[in-house]
Design an enzyme around this catalytic site. Structure first.
Site, mmCIF file in Angstrom:
data_model
loop_
_atom_site.group_PDB
_atom_site.id
_atom_site.type_symbol
_atom_site.label_atom_id
_atom_site.label_comp_id
_atom_site.label_asym_id
_atom_site.label_seq_id
_atom_site.Cartn_x
_atom_site.Cartn_y
_atom_site.Cartn_z
ATOM 1 N N HIS A 113 -18.719 -36.791 -1.126
ATOM 2 C CA HIS A 113 -19.129 -35.481 -1.642
ATOM 3 C C HIS A 113 -19.880 -34.613 -0.631
ATOM 4 O O HIS A 113 -19.591 -33.432 -0.472
ATOM 5 C CB HIS A 113 -19.989 -35.680 -2.900
ATOM 6 C CG HIS A 113 -19.988 -34.521 -3.831
ATOM 7 N ND1 HIS A 113 -20.122 -34.661 -5.196
ATOM 8 C CD2 HIS A 113 -19.865 -33.191 -3.628
ATOM 9 C CE1 HIS A 113 -20.090 -33.473 -5.759
ATOM 10 N NE2 HIS A 113 -19.945 -32.556 -4.835
ATOM 11 N N SER B 262 -15.414 -23.301 -4.913
ATOM 12 C CA SER B 262 -15.858 -21.974 -5.369
ATOM 13 C C SER B 262 -14.985 -20.888 -4.743
ATOM 14 O O SER B 262 -15.494 -19.924 -4.146
ATOM 15 C CB SER B 262 -17.342 -21.737 -5.056
ATOM 16 O OG SER B 262 -18.163 -22.588 -5.830
ATOM 17 N N GLY C 118 -15.868 -17.389 -5.610
ATOM 18 C CA GLY C 118 -17.259 -16.996 -5.397
ATOM 19 C C GLY C 118 -18.251 -17.776 -6.232
ATOM 20 O O GLY C 118 -19.452 -17.530 -6.166
ATOM 21 N N GLY C 119 -17.744 -18.720 -7.053
ATOM 22 C CA GLY C 119 -18.635 -19.558 -7.848
ATOM 23 C C GLY C 119 -18.696 -19.116 -9.310
ATOM 24 O O GLY C 119 -18.324 -17.982 -9.647
ATOM 25 N N TYR D 119 -20.637 -34.245 -11.747
ATOM 26 C CA TYR D 119 -20.424 -33.064 -12.600
ATOM 27 C C TYR D 119 -20.887 -33.389 -14.017
ATOM 28 O O TYR D 119 -20.122 -33.798 -14.893
ATOM 29 C CB TYR D 119 -18.962 -32.608 -12.578
ATOM 30 C CG TYR D 119 -18.531 -32.045 -11.238
ATOM 31 C CD1 TYR D 119 -19.462 -31.762 -10.244
ATOM 32 C CD2 TYR D 119 -17.197 -31.781 -10.955
ATOM 33 C CE1 TYR D 119 -19.083 -31.256 -9.015
ATOM 34 C CE2 TYR D 119 -16.804 -31.272 -9.723
ATOM 35 C CZ TYR D 119 -17.754 -31.023 -8.755
ATOM 36 O OH TYR D 119 -17.366 -30.527 -7.537
#
Ligand SMILES: NC(=O)c1ccc[n+]([C@@H]2O[C@H](COP(=O)([O-])OP(=O)(O)OC[C@H]3O[C@@H](n4cnc5c(N)ncnc54)[C@H](OP(=O)(O)O)[C@@H]3O)[C@@H](O)[C@H]2O)c1
Length: 287
Positions: free
Chosen positions: A129, A209, A212-213, A54
């Protein structure tokens, strides 16, 4: 705050996703991110999801882990019950792409670097991940098992896994797989088989998400009318209804909505106080 369980550890039923504070579009003002994390802690959030990947630029691997470590360090209250869940097995070369590296040597090196950035002797929850198509899954998960055996991580999870991979990881880890993190939201329901398998096996399912992100979260109500309708009837946001809908799927579900503003995570956390009735759930599920 209602709690749920990851392995033997109780965590808040809603966690905080750290990604929007560190990738493209992140706040220029880092103080806003720190205030967001502190607001989550004030509200009783005890699960923060992050990853070494990230970050935006190639030379800032672990931007989000470092930010979280700084926020925990500057928080006035007790943070001993906060579970920081990080991930390894992906990397970002800085051109906007996300790539996998599931080689055992990469996972080991990534974990060592995450330990340093988080400033801990052992990582609370380490998640693989994403499967790397060029590396046998058993090799990647074997590396996670070794980290667990050595005590470098307290608990092991996986992400972006299908049902076969969940069963395989559970076997390689000797029954110690505690969490699966897959995409799941009103817009993306195709991880239902994995959610149902986690429910059956008693493994925490962390929908990523969940709204929806980053780009779509604010439009949830306009894209999914039933969520807007139930929200209007309840006098809360469609995002809160969405998170309550997640929580109603199974007691193993722990959504991790991302946030880069205190208002977002505070609104999201309020979903733990909502219980949707059967009619509402049917409307949200079947439209
Ligand atoms: N394992 C994986 O492969 C993977 C992939 C993607 C994400 N993730 C994890 O999952 C987390 C969540 O996913 P995400 O961040 O991609 O998407 P998301 O949670 O669906 O949406 C995040 C956005 O929703 C907004 N938001 C949050 N709560 C809100 C509310 N109550 N009302 C209105 N807007 C709200 C936030 O806006 P503001 O920024 O303005 O606060 C944030 O940018 C990530 O942060 C990351 O930890 C994992």
């Amino acid at each position: 705050m209602k709690n749920r369980r990851i392995g033997a550890v109780e965590v808040s039923a809603i966690g905080l996703g750290g990604m929007p504070m560190s990738i493209e579009g992140r706040p220029e003002d880092e103080d806003r991110s720190i205030r967001t994390i502190h607001a989550a802690l004030d509200a009783g959030v005890t699960l923060i999801d992050t990853a070494d990947a990230y970050h935006q630029y190639a030379d800032e691997v672990g931007h989000n882990e470092s930010l979280i470590a700084r926020a925990l360090g500057s928080y006035g209250g007790d943070t001993s019950d906060v579970l920081v869940a990080t991930k390894g097995g992906m990397f970002r070369p800085g051109d906007g792409t996300w790539l996998t590296d599931g080689r055992p040597e990469h996972i080991r090196a990534a974990c060592e670097a995450s330990l340093k950035r988080l400033g801990v002797d052992s990582i609370g929850l380490y998640q693989h991940h994403r499967p790397d198509p060029s590396v046998p899954y058993a090799d990647s998960i074997g590396a996670v098992r070794d980290l667990l055996d050595e005590g470098k991580i307290q608990m092991a999870g996986i992400s972006n896994a299908n049902p076969d991979q969940i069963r395989q990881a559970q076997e390689i880890l000797g029954g110690r797989l505690v969490s699966v993190q897959n995409q799941f939201s009103p817009a993306f329901r195709s991880s239902e088989p994995e959610l149902l398998l986690c429910d059956e096996l008693g493994i925490a399912f962390l929908p990523w998400s969940p709204l929806g992100g980053i780009a779509q979260a604010s439009e949830l109500g306009s894209r999914f009318q039933p969520f807007a309708d139930v929200a209007a009837a309840r006098g809360v946001s469609p995002q809160q209804i969405c998170l309550a809908w997640h929580l109603a799927q199974s007691p193993v579900v722990i959504p991790i909505p991302g946030a880069s503003r205190p208002e977002s995570i505070l609104d999201s956390v309020a979903a733990t106080a909502l219980t949707l009735d059967d009619d509402e759930l049917a409307t949200l599920t079947f439209g």
